[in-house]
Design a protein around this motif. Structure first.
Motif, short mmCIF file in Angstrom:
data_model
loop_
_atom_site.label_atom_id
_atom_site.label_comp_id
_atom_site.label_asym_id
_atom_site.label_seq_id
_atom_site.Cartn_x
_atom_site.Cartn_y
_atom_site.Cartn_z
N GLU A 40 0.83 -1.21 0.00
CA GLU A 40 0.00 0.00 0.00
C GLU A 40 0.87 1.26 0.00
O GLU A 40 0.56 2.23 -0.70
CB GLU A 40 -0.94 0.00 1.21
CG GLU A 40 -1.91 1.16 1.16
CD GLU A 40 -3.00 1.08 2.19
OE1 GLU A 40 -3.41 2.15 2.67
OE2 GLU A 40 -3.48 -0.03 2.50
N ARG A 44 0.76 4.08 -2.92
CA ARG A 44 0.54 5.50 -2.60
C ARG A 44 1.62 6.37 -3.23
O ARG A 44 1.33 7.41 -3.82
CB ARG A 44 0.52 5.73 -1.09
CG ARG A 44 -0.75 5.32 -0.44
CD ARG A 44 -0.78 5.69 1.06
NE ARG A 44 -2.01 5.19 1.62
CZ ARG A 44 -3.19 5.77 1.50
NH1 ARG A 44 -3.29 6.89 0.82
NH2 ARG A 44 -4.26 5.25 2.04
N SER A 61 -8.91 10.34 -0.48
CA SER A 61 -9.99 9.38 -0.71
C SER A 61 -9.87 8.73 -2.08
O SER A 61 -10.13 7.53 -2.22
CB SER A 61 -11.36 10.04 -0.53
OG SER A 61 -11.56 11.05 -1.50
N SER A 64 -7.13 6.16 -1.91
CA SER A 64 -7.63 4.95 -1.25
C SER A 64 -8.50 4.13 -2.19
O SER A 64 -8.43 2.90 -2.20
CB SER A 64 -8.42 5.33 0.01
OG SER A 64 -7.56 5.92 0.96
#
Length: 90
Positions: A40, A44, A61, A64
Motif C-alpha cells: 500500500e 501510494r 480518498s 484509497s
C-alpha cells in the motif's frame, strides 16, 4: 519496458489535459516492480508520482479508492498498461 501504446498515451494526455511524453511515462513505469502493487505504501507513492507528473491533484480518498481497486482487481503486476487504464477510470 516496451513501447507504450498510442491509445494508452493519448488516454493519459486526454485525462490529464496535458501533454505528457512517452519517455516520462516510461521513466516512471521503469521504477514499478511487481512488489509495488502488493504494498500500500508503494502504491501510494506511485499514485502521488503520477499525480505530480500530470500536475493533477489527487485526494486521499481517491488514492484509497485506487488502491482498493488495484488490490481487488488482482491484475498482473507486470501489465503497466492495465494499471494505467485502471487509474484513468478514477
Amino acid at each position: 519496458m516496451s513501447k507504450i501504446s498510442k491509445e494508452a498515451l493519448n488516454a493519459i494526455n486526454k485525462k490529464a489535459g496535458k501533454n505528457i511524453s512517452e519517455s516520462s511515462v516510461k521513466k516512471l513505469a521503469s521504477t514499478v516492480k511487481p512488489s509495488t502493487l502488493q504494498s500500500e505504501a508503494e502504491l501510494r507513492r506511485l499514485i502521488k508520482q503520477v499525480s505530480a507528473m500530470a500536475k493533477v491533484p489527487v485526494t486521499e480518498s481517491t488514492i484509497s479508492e485506487i488502491i482498493g481497486a488495484v488490490k481487488k482487481s488482482g491484475m498482473n503486476p507486470n501489465n503497466m498498461e492495465a494499471l494505467m487504464k485502471l487509474m484513468l477510470k478514477k
